[in-house]
Motif scaffolding. Structure first.
Motif, PDB file in Angstrom:
ATOM      1  N   ASN A   1     -69.596 -21.691 -27.507  1.00 28.18           N
ATOM      2  CA  ASN A   1     -67.667 -20.961 -28.677  1.00 28.18           C
ATOM      3  C   ASN A   1     -67.289 -21.151 -27.881  1.00 28.18           C
ATOM      4  N   VAL A   2     -66.352 -22.134 -27.336  1.00 35.71           N
ATOM      5  CA  VAL A   2     -65.366 -22.079 -26.997  1.00 35.71           C
ATOM      6  C   VAL A   2     -64.005 -22.119 -27.742  1.00 35.71           C
ATOM      7  N   HIS A   3     -63.602 -21.941 -27.486  1.00 31.47           N
ATOM      8  CA  HIS A   3     -62.586 -21.633 -28.607  1.00 31.47           C
ATOM      9  C   HIS A   3     -60.744 -20.746 -27.732  1.00 31.47           C
ATOM     10  N   ILE A   4     -59.882 -21.248 -28.864  1.00 28.17           N
ATOM     11  CA  ILE A   4     -58.836 -20.617 -28.637  1.00 28.17           C
ATOM     12  C   ILE A   4     -58.175 -19.413 -29.481  1.00 28.17           C
ATOM     13  N   GLU A   5     -57.558 -18.143 -28.595  1.00 26.66           N
ATOM     14  CA  GLU A   5     -57.756 -16.759 -29.239  1.00 26.66           C
ATOM     15  C   GLU A   5     -56.145 -16.751 -29.316  1.00 26.66           C
ATOM     16  N   PRO A   6     -55.351 -17.285 -30.223  1.00 24.57           N
ATOM     17  CA  PRO A   6     -54.163 -17.064 -30.100  1.00 24.57           C
ATOM     18  C   PRO A   6     -53.150 -15.847 -30.117  1.00 24.57           C
ATOM     19  N   PHE A   7     -52.332 -15.516 -29.286  1.00 21.89           N
ATOM     20  CA  PHE A   7     -51.033 -14.587 -29.640  1.00 21.89           C
ATOM     21  C   PHE A   7     -49.739 -15.030 -29.584  1.00 21.89           C
ATOM     22  N   LEU A   8     -48.630 -13.658 -30.008  1.00 20.67           N
ATOM     23  CA  LEU A   8     -47.399 -14.320 -29.473  1.00 20.67           C
ATOM     24  C   LEU A   8     -47.145 -13.530 -28.174  1.00 20.67           C
ATOM     25  N   VAL A   9     -46.040 -14.456 -27.459  1.00 26.14           N
ATOM     26  CA  VAL A   9     -45.508 -13.890 -26.508  1.00 26.14           C
ATOM     27  C   VAL A   9     -44.154 -14.120 -26.410  1.00 26.14           C
ATOM     28  N   LYS A  10     -42.761 -13.427 -26.370  1.00 25.28           N
ATOM     29  CA  LYS A  10     -41.454 -12.991 -25.753  1.00 25.28           C
ATOM     30  C   LYS A  10     -41.385 -14.184 -24.717  1.00 25.28           C
ATOM     31  N   GLY A  11     -41.002 -15.065 -26.188  1.00 25.03           N
ATOM     32  CA  GLY A  11     -41.024 -16.168 -24.727  1.00 25.03           C
ATOM     33  C   GLY A  11     -39.578 -16.645 -23.740  1.00 25.03           C
ATOM     34  N   TRP A  12     -39.526 -17.522 -22.625  1.00 14.09           N
ATOM     35  CA  TRP A  12     -38.581 -17.187 -21.844  1.00 14.09           C
ATOM     36  C   TRP A  12     -37.965 -18.114 -21.589  1.00 14.09           C
ATOM     37  N   VAL A  13     -37.340 -18.739 -21.198  1.00 11.15           N
ATOM     38  CA  VAL A  13     -36.977 -20.276 -20.188  1.00 11.15           C
ATOM     39  C   VAL A  13     -36.031 -20.642 -19.439  1.00 11.15           C
ATOM     40  N   ARG A  14     -36.377 -20.889 -18.085  1.00 11.29           N
ATOM     41  CA  ARG A  14     -35.357 -21.228 -17.377  1.00 11.29           C
ATOM     42  C   ARG A  14     -33.789 -21.770 -17.615  1.00 11.29           C
ATOM     43  N   GLY A  15     -32.223 -22.038 -17.150  1.00 12.40           N
ATOM     44  CA  GLY A  15     -31.884 -23.337 -17.363  1.00 12.40           C
ATOM     45  C   GLY A  15     -31.630 -23.747 -16.038  1.00 12.40           C
ATOM     46  N   ILE A  16     -30.279 -23.616 -15.645  1.00  9.99           N
ATOM     47  CA  ILE A  16     -29.496 -24.126 -14.566  1.00  9.99           C
ATOM     48  C   ILE A  16     -29.781 -22.231 -13.467  1.00  9.99           C
ATOM     49  N   GLU A  17     -30.105 -22.430 -12.462  1.00  3.70           N
ATOM     50  CA  GLU A  17     -29.622 -21.753 -11.444  1.00  3.70           C
ATOM     51  C   GLU A  17     -29.055 -22.145 -10.161  1.00  3.70           C
ATOM     52  N   THR A  18     -27.646 -21.633 -10.322  1.00  4.47           N
ATOM     53  CA  THR A  18     -27.183 -21.285  -8.887  1.00  4.47           C
ATOM     54  C   THR A  18     -26.447 -20.596  -8.146  1.00  4.47           C
ATOM     55  N   GLY A  19     -25.744 -19.848  -6.402  1.00  2.93           N
ATOM     56  CA  GLY A  19     -25.517 -18.896  -6.751  1.00  2.93           C
ATOM     57  C   GLY A  19     -25.114 -19.583  -5.354  1.00  2.93           C
ATOM     58  N   GLU A  20     -24.005 -18.412  -5.421  1.00  2.00           N
ATOM     59  CA  GLU A  20     -23.296 -19.093  -3.889  1.00  2.00           C
ATOM     60  C   GLU A  20     -22.053 -17.634  -3.184  1.00  2.00           C
ATOM     61  N   ILE A  21     -22.042 -17.740  -1.564  1.00  2.00           N
ATOM     62  CA  ILE A  21     -21.560 -16.765  -1.225  1.00  2.00           C
ATOM     63  C   ILE A  21     -20.193 -17.548  -1.003  1.00  2.00           C
ATOM     64  N   GLU A  22     -18.655 -16.355  -2.221  1.00  2.00           N
ATOM     65  CA  GLU A  22     -17.125 -16.899  -2.261  1.00  2.00           C
ATOM     66  C   GLU A  22     -16.942 -16.534  -1.379  1.00  2.00           C
ATOM     67  N   GLY A  23     -15.568 -17.509  -0.684  1.00  3.52           N
ATOM     68  CA  GLY A  23     -14.969 -16.605   0.460  1.00  3.52           C
ATOM     69  C   GLY A  23     -14.814 -17.511   1.518  1.00  3.52           C
ATOM     70  N   THR A  24     -14.223 -16.983   2.714  1.00  5.47           N
ATOM     71  CA  THR A  24     -13.702 -18.078   3.887  1.00  5.47           C
ATOM     72  C   THR A  24     -14.416 -18.703   4.421  1.00  5.47           C
ATOM     73  N   ASN A  25     -15.913 -18.654   4.316  1.00  6.49           N
ATOM     74  CA  ASN A  25     -17.243 -19.248   4.800  1.00  6.49           C
ATOM     75  C   ASN A  25     -18.479 -18.915   3.595  1.00  6.49           C
ATOM     76  N   PRO A  26     -18.204 -19.683   2.595  1.00  6.06           N
ATOM     77  CA  PRO A  26     -18.892 -19.921   1.301  1.00  6.06           C
ATOM     78  C   PRO A  26     -20.326 -20.893   1.812  1.00  6.06           C
ATOM     79  N   ARG A  27     -21.640 -20.529   1.651  1.00 11.52           N
ATOM     80  CA  ARG A  27     -22.332 -20.593   1.345  1.00 11.52           C
ATOM     81  C   ARG A  27     -23.021 -20.623   0.270  1.00 11.52           C
ATOM     82  N   LYS A  28     -24.428 -21.979  -0.105  1.00 12.98           N
ATOM     83  CA  LYS A  28     -24.941 -21.789  -1.160  1.00 12.98           C
ATOM     84  C   LYS A  28     -26.330 -20.997  -0.484  1.00 12.98           C
ATOM     85  N   LEU A  29     -26.681 -20.259  -1.834  1.00 11.81           N
ATOM     86  CA  LEU A  29     -28.376 -19.311  -1.842  1.00 11.81           C
ATOM     87  C   LEU A  29     -29.105 -20.126  -2.910  1.00 11.81           C
ATOM     88  N   ALA A  30     -30.490 -20.032  -1.890  1.00  8.54           N
ATOM     89  CA  ALA A  30     -32.105 -19.949  -2.710  1.00  8.54           C
ATOM     90  C   ALA A  30     -31.835 -19.370  -3.687  1.00  8.54           C
TER      91      ALA A  30
END
Ligand SMILES: [Zn+2]
Length: 455
Positions: free
Chosen positions: A75-104
Motif C-alpha cells: 500500500n505504498v502511496h503519497i498522502e498530499p496536503f498543502l503547506v504555507k511555502g517559504w523559500v530563502r533568498g539572499i542573506e547577509t549581515g554585518e556590523i557597521e561602524g569603525t570596526n566592520p565585521r561580516k556575520l554568519a
C-alpha cells in the motif's frame, strides 16, 4: 452476543501469537543492520536538502515511494496536503561602524524580507525572552532587537525547551513592539560559525519582520561590542512567502493479521531544512523506523497489527502540520500505538511509554528486551513529537525511545547536518531498539490504545 465475540477475539491472539516474532533474535540481528545507513546515504546524496513545499521535497517523496516499494512494503502511496511555502533568498549581515565585521547569519523560516538594498539600524540587546517581553510597547521602533541566551548541551535535549521559544515566538513579540527586525543568538550549542535556522511563527495579524539567527561566536562578539557602545547592524534578507504549496507524506505498510487490533504508526519526517543535507534531522528518523519495520517484514512472520511507516512531509516549515494532516485524514481508522524518531541518530538511553493499565506487562517485556542495549525505563510522560502527537492525543498508546541529545544541537538546522555526522554503530543500536519494540508491540495480545470509539 457482540460483547462475547469481542471478548473471544481479544483472548485468541495470546495463544496464536505466542510463537510469533522473537524480539531478542530480531534485536540482535539488527545490531548488524546496514539498511538504515543506506537510506540516509541515498537520501542525502541523491536528493539532499528538501524543504517542505518545494520541488526538492516532491523529489524526496518520489525517492521515498520508490524505496518503500523496492523494500517490499504494501500500500505504498503519497498522502498530499498543502503547506504555507517559504523559500530563502539572499542573506547577509554585518556590523557597521569603525570596526566592520561580516556575520554568519541565516533567516528563520517565515522571516519577512528587508528592502533589496538592506536595512541598517542600532540594536537593542535583550538577555532572554523574558527581557524582550518586558520591553515597553513601541520602544523598539526603528531598532533591531538582538536576543541572546546561554543554551547549553544536555543529554535529554531539554535546553531546546528552555531557549527554543526565543526563536519560536521572539520575532512575533519584537514585531508587535515595533522592531524593524530581530536577530537572535542561534538556538545551538556549538562554537562553529554556523547559524541555526528553524521555523518562527508570527501571530495572526502581525506582519512578519526580517528575523535571523547569527552563529554563537558572532552573537558573543555582538554582546562584547554592546558593552563598549552602540552596535549598528546591516541586514539583507530576501526570503519569499509562497502561499499554499504542495507537500505530502509517503506511506507504506506491513499488513497485520488482525485488523481489529489497530495500527502501529511509526516514522520520521522526510522534509529537512535547506542549509545542510537533512541527515540527522531527519533522514535518520525515516531510516531507523523503516529499517526496523523491514526486519519485521523479512522475518517471514506476519505481525498481528498492521505496521504503518510514514515519512512525514513539511514537519519543519509547517510546524507540525504534517501530524495534524495525517490524523485528520485517518480519523476513521483505529490506531493502537504511535512512535516517531526525530532526534538524530545517536544511541537510545531511555524509554518512556504510555499504555493502558491492563497492558502493564508490555512495559515489562519492553524493559527486558531493551536492557541489553543500555536502555532503561524512564518515568516521564510520552511526548510523541510533532509527527505523531495528534494521534497519541486522539487515544493511541505510544513510546518515546529517547536518543542521546548531547551533540544534537551542535548540528541541528545548520549547514553541518551532513551524512558524516551519522555514527553507524549508534545508528544500529537505534535500529535494534526499534526492531525489538516493534516485535513486542505489533504482536502484543493485550488491548493497546485506540483512536476511535468501538461503537
Ligand atoms: Zn526534526
Amino acid at each position: 452476543m457482540m460483547k462475547t465475540l469481542l471478548l473471544l477475539a481479544a483472548a485468541l491472539p495470546s495463544i496464536a501469537f505466542a510463537q510469533g516474532l522473537d524480539p531478542v533474535a530480531l534485536r540482535d540481528a539488527a545490531l548488524n543492520d546496514t539498511l538504515a545507513y543506506e537510506i540516509i546515504e541515498g537520501l542525502t546524496t541523491e536528493v539532499g536538502p528538501r524543504l517542505g513545499g518545494t520541488s526538492a521535497e516532491a523529489q524526496a517523496r518520489d525517492w521515498g515511494m520508490a524505496k518503500l516499494k523496492a523494500l517490499g512494503f504494501s500500500n505504498v502511496h503519497i498522502e498530499p496536503f498543502l503547506v504555507k511555502g517559504w523559500v530563502r533568498g539572499i542573506e547577509t549581515g554585518e556590523i557597521e561602524g569603525t570596526n566592520p565585521r561580516k556575520l554568519a547569519i541565516t533567516a528563520l523560516g517565515n522571516s519577512g524580507a528587508t528592502p533589496a538594498e538592506g536595512l541598517s539600524a542600532d540594536i537593542v540587546l535583550f538577555d532572554g525572552l523574558a527581557a524582550l517581553k518586558a520591553a515597553p510597547e513601541g520602544s523598539l521602533k526603528g531598532k533591531i532587537a538582538f536576543v541572546t541566551h546561554r543554551m547549553a548541551r544536555a543529554q535529554d535535549g531539554s535546553s531546546y525547551g528552555a531557549f527554543g521559544p526565543i526563536r519560536f515566538v521572539g520575532p512575533s513579540i519584537a514585531a508587535k513592539k515595533g522592531a524593524a527586525a530581530i536577530v537572535i543568538r542561534s538556538a545551538g550549542t556549538d562554537y562553529h560559525r554556523n547559524p541555526h535556522t528553524g521555523v518562527t511563527n508570527f501571530e495572526k495579524g502581525v506582519t512578519p519582520i526580517p528575523a535571523a539567527a547569527v552563529s554563537v561566536p558572532d552573537a558573543e562578539l555582538i554582546e562584547r561590542l554592546a558593552k563598549r557602545g552602540p552596535v549598528r547592524l546591516k541586514l539583507t534578507l530576501t526570503p519569499r512567502a509562497n502561499g499554499p504549496s504542495p507537500s505530502g507524506s509517503v506511506v507504506g505498510e506491513i499488513p497485520g493479521s488482525d485488523p481489529s487490533a489497530g495500527i502501529v504508526l511509526i516514522g520520521g519526517h522526510l522534509d529537512s531544512w535547506d542549509l545542510g543535507q537533512g541527515a540527522i534531522d531527519d533522514g535518520a528518523g525515516v531510516a531507523i523506523t523503516t529499517a526496523a519495520a523491514k526486519r519485521i517484514l523479512d522475518s517471514g512472520k506476519q505481525p498481528r497489527r498492521t505496521i504503518r511507516v510514514v515519512w512525514f512531509g513539511s514537519e519543519e516549515i509547517g510546524g507540525g502540520i504534517d501530524g495534524d494532516a495525517y490524523q485528520k485524514a485517518h480519523t476513521k481508522e483505529r490506531h493502537a500505538f504511535a512512535a516517531e524518531s526525530d532526534f538524530g541518530a545517536d544511541r537510545i538511553w531511555q524509554f518512556n511509554v504510555k499504555l493502558p493499565e491492563a497492558a502493564k506487562d508490555v512495559t515489562a517485556r519492553l524493559a527486558t528486551a531493551l536492557a541489553p542495549l543500555g536502555i532503561a525505563p524512564g518515568k516521564g510522560e510520552v511526548e510523541g513529537g510533532a509527527d505523531v502527537e495528534e494521534t497519541i492525543k486522539a487515544g493511541a498508546s505510544g513510546i518515546d525511545l529517547r536518543q542521546d541529545g548531547t551533540r544534537y544541537f551542535d548540528l541541528h538546522h545548520t549547514p553541518d547536518d551532513t551524512l558524516d555526522k551519522i555514527d553507524p554503530v549508534q545508528l544500529r543500536q537505534n535500529v535494534a531498539a526499534w526492531t525489538a519494540m516493534l516485535a513486542i508491540i505489533a504482536n502484543a495480545p493485550e488491548n493497546l490504545g485506540q483512536t476511535i470509539s468501538k461503537k
